[in-house]
Design an enzyme around this catalytic site. Sequence first.
Site, mmCIF file in Angstrom:
data_model
loop_
_atom_site.group_PDB
_atom_site.id
_atom_site.type_symbol
_atom_site.label_atom_id
_atom_site.label_comp_id
_atom_site.label_asym_id
_atom_site.label_seq_id
_atom_site.Cartn_x
_atom_site.Cartn_y
_atom_site.Cartn_z
ATOM 1 N N GLU A 182 9.942 3.890 45.949
ATOM 2 C CA GLU A 182 10.999 3.887 44.913
ATOM 3 C C GLU A 182 10.488 3.280 43.601
ATOM 4 O OE1 GLU A 182 15.009 3.504 46.144
ATOM 5 O OE2 GLU A 182 14.533 4.045 48.220
HETATM 6 C C1 LIG Z 1 6.144 4.822 53.746
HETATM 7 C C2 LIG Z 1 6.535 5.581 52.517
HETATM 8 C C3 LIG Z 1 7.806 6.117 52.421
HETATM 9 C C4 LIG Z 1 8.170 6.863 51.300
HETATM 10 N N1 LIG Z 1 9.399 7.461 51.250
HETATM 11 C C5 LIG Z 1 9.661 8.350 50.256
HETATM 12 C C6 LIG Z 1 10.852 9.154 50.286
HETATM 13 O O1 LIG Z 1 11.691 9.039 51.193
HETATM 14 N N2 LIG Z 1 11.042 10.070 49.298
HETATM 15 C C7 LIG Z 1 10.154 10.236 48.273
HETATM 16 O O2 LIG Z 1 10.385 11.079 47.431
HETATM 17 N N3 LIG Z 1 9.021 9.487 48.214
HETATM 18 C C8 LIG Z 1 8.747 8.563 49.178
HETATM 19 N N4 LIG Z 1 7.593 7.815 49.147
HETATM 20 C C9 LIG Z 1 6.647 8.023 48.059
HETATM 21 C C10 LIG Z 1 6.540 6.850 47.098
HETATM 22 O O3 LIG Z 1 7.697 6.762 46.323
HETATM 23 C C11 LIG Z 1 5.250 7.040 46.282
HETATM 24 O O4 LIG Z 1 4.165 6.798 47.169
HETATM 25 C C12 LIG Z 1 5.189 6.133 45.080
HETATM 26 O O5 LIG Z 1 6.139 6.499 44.116
HETATM 27 C C13 LIG Z 1 3.798 6.131 44.422
HETATM 28 O O6 LIG Z 1 3.352 7.431 44.208
HETATM 29 P P1 LIG Z 1 1.868 7.848 44.696
HETATM 30 O O7 LIG Z 1 1.725 7.441 46.120
HETATM 31 O O8 LIG Z 1 1.643 9.264 44.361
HETATM 32 O O9 LIG Z 1 0.912 6.927 43.861
HETATM 33 P P2 LIG Z 1 0.342 7.265 42.351
HETATM 34 O O10 LIG Z 1 1.466 7.702 41.485
HETATM 35 O O11 LIG Z 1 -0.817 8.164 42.488
HETATM 36 O O12 LIG Z 1 -0.116 5.825 41.921
HETATM 37 C C14 LIG Z 1 -1.375 5.256 42.326
HETATM 38 C C15 LIG Z 1 -1.511 3.913 41.600
HETATM 39 O O13 LIG Z 1 -1.546 4.124 40.185
HETATM 40 C C16 LIG Z 1 -0.523 3.352 39.571
HETATM 41 N N5 LIG Z 1 0.004 4.075 38.412
HETATM 42 C C17 LIG Z 1 0.426 5.357 38.338
HETATM 43 N N6 LIG Z 1 0.866 5.646 37.109
HETATM 44 C C18 LIG Z 1 0.722 4.522 36.370
HETATM 45 C C19 LIG Z 1 1.004 4.174 35.011
HETATM 46 N N7 LIG Z 1 1.548 5.029 34.158
HETATM 47 N N8 LIG Z 1 0.730 2.910 34.608
HETATM 48 C C20 LIG Z 1 0.201 2.014 35.467
HETATM 49 N N9 LIG Z 1 -0.097 2.278 36.765
HETATM 50 C C21 LIG Z 1 0.183 3.509 37.212
HETATM 51 C C22 LIG Z 1 0.533 3.153 40.637
HETATM 52 O O14 LIG Z 1 1.355 2.041 40.358
HETATM 53 C C23 LIG Z 1 -0.341 2.962 41.870
HETATM 54 O O15 LIG Z 1 -0.800 1.647 41.930
HETATM 55 C C24 LIG Z 1 7.244 7.020 50.241
HETATM 56 C C25 LIG Z 1 5.981 6.452 50.326
HETATM 57 C C26 LIG Z 1 5.601 5.762 51.456
HETATM 58 C C27 LIG Z 1 4.212 5.198 51.531
#
Ligand SMILES: Cc1cc2nc3c(=O)[nH]c(=O)nc-3n(C[C@H](O)[C@H](O)[C@H](O)COP(=O)(O)OP(=O)(O)OC[C@H]3O[C@@H](n4cnc5c(N)ncnc54)[C@H](O)[C@@H]3O)c2cc1C
Length: 380
Positions: A363
Amino acid sequence: MDFSLSEEHKMIRDAARDFAQNELLPGVIQRDEEQYFPDELVKKMGDLGFMGIMVDPKYGGSGMDTISYVLIMEELSKIDASASVIVSVNNSLVCYGIEAYGSKTQKQKYLTKLATGEFIGAFCLSEPEAGSDATSQKTTAIDKGDHYILNGTKNWITNGGRADVYLVMAQTDRDKGSHGINVFIIEKGMEGFHVGPKENKLGIRGSDTHTLQFNDVKVPKENRIGDDGFGFRFAMKTISGGRIGIAAQALGIAQGAYELALKYSKERKAFGTEIANHQAIAFKLADMHTEISAARHMVLKAAWDKDQNNNYDVSSAMAKLYASQVAMKHTVEAVQIHGGNGFVKDYHVERLMRDAKITQIYEGTSEIQKIVISRSITKK
Ligand SMILES: Cc1cc2nc3c(=O)[nH]c(=O)nc-3n(C[C@H](O)[C@H](O)[C@H](O)COP(=O)(O)OP(=O)(O)OC[C@H]3O[C@@H](n4cnc5c(N)ncnc54)[C@H](O)[C@@H]3O)c2cc1C
């Protein structure tokens, strides 16, 4: 200003505490180990009104406020954060989304069952190439007159293998950017909708996380929520409230670890006295107590903002950012206070430490919360 809980709030908190102690605690270690989704406990939480806490009773909900929601979330999360994330997604993303923005028919058809726990909901925004950058949706829904054709992949979906109702964000007009995104209600079993394998996770292992695949799924037009192009705003509004739930989850994990550490420190002896009498341990407990109390105030403030119809985008982001930091920091300390015992499953704190990490990721990661907060204070 009144910092006390009402008698009703105390009763709600105590009911959640009793449920967590009596029903969630037995078997929590095994569920974590086996990645076991607690269907029977979800049913009981539905019976207690925990699956539709804030939903209007006319749709089968409990009609409680957001303060009640966070009190329940804290108590459940002290014992089992896997169970509490099922509650959080169902309440603040799915039920809230349909109740606030859905049509009368959608509320009758879906909300009435989601609010009682008869149905479980999932919220599907994230994709392999659209996490923090949620506007980069690759899933498409092509308008075919009376229906849409949905194609794409969603990943990390909580309740993914168990849900009956999925709220799925998809791009309907790429040229319009975030204004070309819509949200659709997808039902389990629709033709072309496939649930991928379950993720093998570090924490919240009793929750059910899957990749979902949509191949030419025919979605009736009446399953779109809101006006054309409302999907991204829908996602941001619901997640803003969802963050209050996750902040309360983080708070509960921290409080659970603190209570275990405090108890252990009064029992375990080293150098002829209980370890709580060594100042290094007592100061850790003081820091825990102080920072967890601060997190609780922030969580309650965000919940109160929502109940008062104040804007809660920033207070929910701050509550999640801080409570998740506190959860991570102090679950590590709780393991430390337990010494070697902290490293084994029987003492629960290692699980709480593993569970804490997700609260800094889903989230909106902590970095994304800082973007929300910093934009609010630097904008002209
Ligand atoms: C167990 C689990 C349950 C989940 N449940 C749901 C769900 O029910 N529904 C759903 O839709 N999603 C769900 N998610 C997804 C979750 O919301 C995402 O994993 C999260 O938003 C981060 O996206 P990403 O994994 O693609 O990381 P990325 O967006 O690739 O980020 C990687 C890193 O880069 C950083 N980063 C990215 N952009 C920036 C920026 N502009 N400035 C600074 N830092 C940045 C991030 O903070 C992070 O540290 C779930 C994830 C997990 C692991």
